[in-house]
Design an enzyme around this catalytic site. Structure first.
Site, PDB file in Angstrom:
ATOM      1  N   LYS A  41     -10.793   9.661   7.088  1.00  0.00           N
ATOM      2  CA  LYS A  41      -9.403   9.560   7.542  1.00  0.00           C
ATOM      3  C   LYS A  41      -8.848  10.908   7.984  1.00  0.00           C
ATOM      4  O   LYS A  41      -8.275  11.035   9.082  1.00  0.00           O
ATOM      5  CB  LYS A  41      -8.542   8.991   6.412  1.00  0.00           C
ATOM      6  CG  LYS A  41      -7.043   9.111   6.644  1.00  0.00           C
ATOM      7  CD  LYS A  41      -6.266   8.616   5.460  1.00  0.00           C
ATOM      8  CE  LYS A  41      -6.349   9.562   4.282  1.00  0.00           C
ATOM      9  NZ  LYS A  41      -5.613  10.816   4.493  1.00  0.00           N
ATOM     10  N   THR A  42      -9.012  11.925   7.141  1.00  0.00           N
ATOM     11  CA  THR A  42      -8.471  13.244   7.461  1.00  0.00           C
ATOM     12  C   THR A  42      -9.128  13.818   8.703  1.00  0.00           C
ATOM     13  O   THR A  42      -8.479  14.475   9.526  1.00  0.00           O
ATOM     14  CB  THR A  42      -8.668  14.203   6.268  1.00  0.00           C
ATOM     15  OG1 THR A  42      -8.081  13.620   5.098  1.00  0.00           O
ATOM     16  CG2 THR A  42      -8.015  15.551   6.534  1.00  0.00           C
ATOM     17  N   ASP A  51       0.555  10.233   8.152  1.00  0.00           N
ATOM     18  CA  ASP A  51      -0.593  10.087   7.258  1.00  0.00           C
ATOM     19  C   ASP A  51      -0.200   9.229   6.058  1.00  0.00           C
ATOM     20  O   ASP A  51       0.978   9.163   5.687  1.00  0.00           O
ATOM     21  CB  ASP A  51      -1.045  11.484   6.801  1.00  0.00           C
ATOM     22  CG  ASP A  51      -2.346  11.448   6.016  1.00  0.00           C
ATOM     23  OD1 ASP A  51      -3.078  10.441   6.107  1.00  0.00           O
ATOM     24  OD2 ASP A  51      -2.632  12.437   5.305  1.00  0.00           O
ATOM     25  N   GLU A  52      -1.173   8.574   5.432  1.00  0.00           N
ATOM     26  CA  GLU A  52      -0.948   7.751   4.223  1.00  0.00           C
ATOM     27  C   GLU A  52       0.237   6.806   4.426  1.00  0.00           C
ATOM     28  O   GLU A  52       1.146   6.711   3.601  1.00  0.00           O
ATOM     29  CB  GLU A  52      -0.702   8.654   3.001  1.00  0.00           C
ATOM     30  CG  GLU A  52      -1.822   9.623   2.685  1.00  0.00           C
ATOM     31  CD  GLU A  52      -3.066   8.959   2.097  1.00  0.00           C
ATOM     32  OE1 GLU A  52      -3.114   7.719   2.069  1.00  0.00           O
ATOM     33  OE2 GLU A  52      -3.976   9.692   1.679  1.00  0.00           O
ATOM     34  N   GLN A  64      -5.030   0.702  -0.549  1.00  0.00           N
ATOM     35  CA  GLN A  64      -4.769   1.835  -1.433  1.00  0.00           C
ATOM     36  C   GLN A  64      -3.270   2.103  -1.575  1.00  0.00           C
ATOM     37  O   GLN A  64      -2.844   3.222  -1.848  1.00  0.00           O
ATOM     38  CB  GLN A  64      -5.488   3.083  -0.925  1.00  0.00           C
ATOM     39  CG  GLN A  64      -7.004   2.936  -0.918  1.00  0.00           C
ATOM     40  CD  GLN A  64      -7.718   4.213  -0.540  1.00  0.00           C
ATOM     41  OE1 GLN A  64      -7.662   5.211  -1.251  1.00  0.00           O
ATOM     42  NE2 GLN A  64      -8.416   4.189   0.594  1.00  0.00           N
ATOM     43  N   ARG A  98     -13.606   6.044  -6.070  1.00  0.00           N
ATOM     44  CA  ARG A  98     -13.707   7.505  -6.231  1.00  0.00           C
ATOM     45  C   ARG A  98     -15.162   7.902  -6.510  1.00  0.00           C
ATOM     46  O   ARG A  98     -15.520   9.075  -6.393  1.00  0.00           O
ATOM     47  CB  ARG A  98     -12.844   7.996  -7.404  1.00  0.00           C
ATOM     48  CG  ARG A  98     -11.334   7.735  -7.343  1.00  0.00           C
ATOM     49  CD  ARG A  98     -10.711   8.155  -6.058  1.00  0.00           C
ATOM     50  NE  ARG A  98     -10.658   7.044  -5.117  1.00  0.00           N
ATOM     51  CZ  ARG A  98     -10.497   7.175  -3.809  1.00  0.00           C
ATOM     52  NH1 ARG A  98     -10.406   8.371  -3.269  1.00  0.00           N
ATOM     53  NH2 ARG A  98     -10.446   6.115  -3.019  1.00  0.00           N
TER      54      ARG A  98
END
Length: 760
Positions: A37-38, A229-230, A263, A620
């Site tokens: 994503k980043t 973002d997010e 998420q 994770r």
């Protein structure tokens, strides 16, 4: 003319590259865990700059300063210093920057003050007192949270006062004047030229919505490309502001959002999953790119995550996949108690380190509530494994725990001046600095402790009355300590001090967490009183308050020792784990009413968020994933039986190792008790089970009826023979040879032993 080098695009996979190169119109990037994503965000901004877009025409909104800093550094590596000219930062920092220039247009000075949480609570307290309202009923922290929630939902004081649903809720909560407090607080902030953190958003919206001097058009022209973002973590107000930047006549709608509905885990902060779910409705011509390749986890973990999230109804369909086939299957184990769970987890960590050659820094323990860290901290210390509490502090260093420990210390040792100073006016009882100065002067003059000076110091009548009330409080606790064990005394201290009552009245997310920590402390004290294995092989004859304080001192004394060590096990709540990754993850306490939380039980939307939280937890893990639960857990000082979490049954059997699959889906020939997927311990011979008996048939006999030569049964150690009994009265210690423990005899304090007499 030099040709632009776009070779960096070759570093992206096909879907990532398409998302980066699609710069016109609305774009939604649904990014699964570990999907880069980043990378997409940073490459997209770098690509815009490479195409000649001026950096000041790009607005990129993030949720943390750390994320913005990392992205700027990555962009700089691709395009140079132009990266730092991009309008990139958190919602609050970007809007504060704009308001510093434009605030005068909506009645604020441009050099407005920003109030922090303490400033806000102080002002609210002043307003509540001025209205002659009860400060305990109208708790400033609770009112602050209520006002914050209103602002996040674009509810102004006037709108609040006109909303019958909100007013009805306040009447039900016995705080009907909340809307008046909100209005007065709002007015006082304007009068003081101050904004709180929520105002940075609300006033930004007002600025754009009211549009004085066509200010909205100014920023619409400035920000030609907007990225968020997010996006799943945005609240209603944040999304409405973004729309005002993007939506206008003949707008190209150059907005790109990046996020993952699976998420979305921050509803308690005001975030709403509806924003990302409704984005397609708001922008029908949106181009959607799904980043479904996971670069982090093995196939077993990815497969489990996919199957789990299918149980949610509110979601954007996607199927995560990975090229990392094989590896270790997911392990699930159950323990008899939470203490056994803690010990087994640390045993597994030691095994992990040796068998898989993992460093401490590659391992994390994730839990639903911070109070759960206590047991794992204790066993990590016993094993001499360094650890850190990520984003927080060690259990015994938390304020509410240190406050109660200070009461305990003063009860045991009235000469403890540091403990006295910590709690003499906490909770607040009107003993201010002037009274303290008088007590200090008296103690110094007579060479006595501060508590002793309470009896003799010359004080005003009002101060004497307050001090006498404090003396009665402490003496009542000391009397309780003379006759009770550690748990009975600490329970009394918690109740008499009213610390828990204070937090309960506050009724915020933070105060709820602190209450859970206090209950965690009580559970620890009860375990200390009842558990004969405490402090390893050391026999604790007296389970009183001084012995418990000594036990705690041995633990807290180690708090500073590992701070310089970087190779540490990480302990954290699942909420804090978002965005992180570890080779090996242990998700613990997977029981109904804990994970999922008891607060979610009657709300389908809340259960779905809990499932998303579990989804975050398991994704994770890169290589190894271990899940655990226990049948019996200390809660509020009592052992309570819990059902395993419903989420365990939603993990596909093919992702589990053989024993774990058996635990979740037992064969038909086994009797399946009430608990989800559980098996009766005596029917399985496995190292995963430490109980040697069926606890449903176990009944401890009176310790006074035990004698040398008797055959006895112990829940953990099984059958054994009493070799001898030493000591007298309540301090009798039995030496017992258990059948299944070779070359070792156990010494157990009889009044805590929990032994059942058997015939053979």
């Amino acid at each position: 003319m030099q040709e632009t080098d776009f070779s960096y695009l070759n570093e992206l996979n096909n879907v990532q590259r398409q998302a980066v190169e699609t710069i016109d119109g609305p774009v939604m990037v649904i990014a699964g865990p570990g999907s880069g994503k980043t990378r997409v965000l940073t490459y997209r901004i770098a690509h815009l700059l490479k195409l000649g877009i001026a950096p000041w025409n790009i607005l990129a909104l993030t949720f943390t300063n750390k994320a913005a800093k990392e992205m700027k550094e990555r962009i700089e590596s691709k395009v140079g210093s132009d990266a730092y000219k991009v309008w990139m930062g958190t919602f609050h920092s970007i809007f504060a920057r704009i308001l510093r220039v434009e605030a005068h247009r909506i009645g604020y000075p441009n050099d407005f003050t920003i109030y922090d949480a303490d400033d806000t609570k102080s002002l609210l307290k002043e307003i509540i007192k001025s209205m002659n309202l009860d400060i305990k009923t109208y708790n400033p922290a609770t009112i602050r949270a209520r006002i914050s929630k209103a602002k996040s939902n674009l509810i102004t004081p006037k709108a609040y006062a006109a909303n019958e649903e909100l007013l009805s809720y306040d009447r039900m909560q016995r705080v009907p004047m909340t809307h008046d407090i909100y209005q007065k607080y709002y007015d006082r902030c304007i009068r003081a030229g101050a904004m709180d953190f929520d105002d940075l958003l609300l006033q930004m919206f007002r600025l754009l919505y009211l549009n004085p001097d066509n200010i909205r058009e100014k920023y619409q022209k400035l920000f030609r490309y907007v990225m968020v973002d997010e996006f799943q973590d945005t609240n209603h107000l944040q999304y409405e502001i973004v729309k005002l930047f993007v939506n206008f006549e003949d707008s190209p709608n150059n907005i790109c959002i990046v996020g993952d509905d699976a998420q979305s885990i921050y509803s308690f902060r005001g975030a709403t999953i509806e924003n990302i779910l409704q984005f397609q409705h708001d922008y029908p011509n949106v181009k959607i790119f799904k980043l479904e390749q996971n670069y982090r986890s093995t196939n077993y973990i990815v497969q489990a995550a996919n199957q789990l999230i299918l149980n949610n109804t509110k979601q954007i369909q996607k199927k995560i996949w990975t090229e990392q086939i094989g590896g270790s299957k997911i392990k699930i184990f159950k323990a008899l108690t939470d203490r056994e769970e803690g010990r087994k987890i640390i045993d597994l960590i030691l095994e992990h380190k040796m068998r898989n050659h993992l460093k401490n820094s590659e391992i994390a323990i994730l839990y639903r509530t911070n109070a759960q860290s206590r047991i794992f901290e204790e066993y990590l210390r016993r094993a001499n494994i360094p650890y850190r509490i990520y984003g927080g502090m060690s259990f015994y260093q938390r304020k509410e725990i240190k406050d109660i420990l200070a009461y305990m210390r003063l009860v045991v040792n009235p000469k403890d001046d540091e403990a006295f100073k910590r709690i003499v006016n906490y909770p607040k009882r009107g003993i201010g600095n002037k009274v303290m100065e008088q007590l200090l002067a008296s103690a110094e003059k007579n060479n006595i402790s501060l508590y002793e000076s309470c009896f003799d110091a010359e004080l005003t009548p009002r101060a004497r009355k307050l001090i006498n009330e404090f003396i009665r409080l402490i003496e009542g606790m000391r009397d309780k300590n003379k006759n009770g064990n550690a748990y009975e005394t600490v329970s009394y201290i918690v109740k008499a001090s009213k610390i828990a009552d204070l937090l309960a009245v506050e009724n915020t997310i933070e105060s709820q967490s602190r209450l859970e920590n206090i209950n965690g402390l009580l559970n620890g004290v009860q375990e200390f009183v009842e558990n004969d294995e405490f402090l390893g092989e050391e026999i604790i004859v007296n389970r009183d308050l001084p012995a418990y304080i000594q036990h705690i001192s041995l633990l807290t004394d180690l708090d500073e020792s590992d701070k310089e060590t970087k190779d540490v096990i990480t302990l954290m709540s699942v909420h804090l784990a978002k965005g992180l990754e570890f080779n090996s993850i242990f998700v613990v306490g997977l029981e109904e009413n804990l994970f999922p939380s008891y607060l979610s039980m009657n709300d389908p939307d809340a259960i779905e968020e809990e499932r998303r939280l579990f989804y975050v937890a398991i994704t994770r893990a890169k290589q190894y994933l271990t899940l655990s639960y226990c049948n019996n857990r200390y809660q509020y000082g009592q052992i309570r039986s819990n059902d395993p979490s419903r989420f365990l049954e939603e993990i596909p059997e093919e992702s589990l190792d053989t024993m774990s699959a058996l635990l979740i889906n037992p064969p038909k020939e086994f009797d399946k008790p009430k608990i989800l997927g559980g098996l009766k311990p005596q029917k399985l011979k496995s190292s995963n089970f430490e109980s040697k008996v069926d606890i449903s048939n176990f009944k401890a006999d009176n310790p006074n009826s035990l004698s040398t030569g008797m055959r006895v049964l112990h829940i953990k150690f099984g059958k054994g023979t009493i070799l001898n009994i030493e000591g007298s009265s309540t301090n009798k210690v039995a030496k017992i040879k258990f059948d299944e423990i070779k070359d070792e005899e156990k010494r157990i304090v009889l009044r805590f032993a929990k032994l059942q007499i058997i015939d053979s």
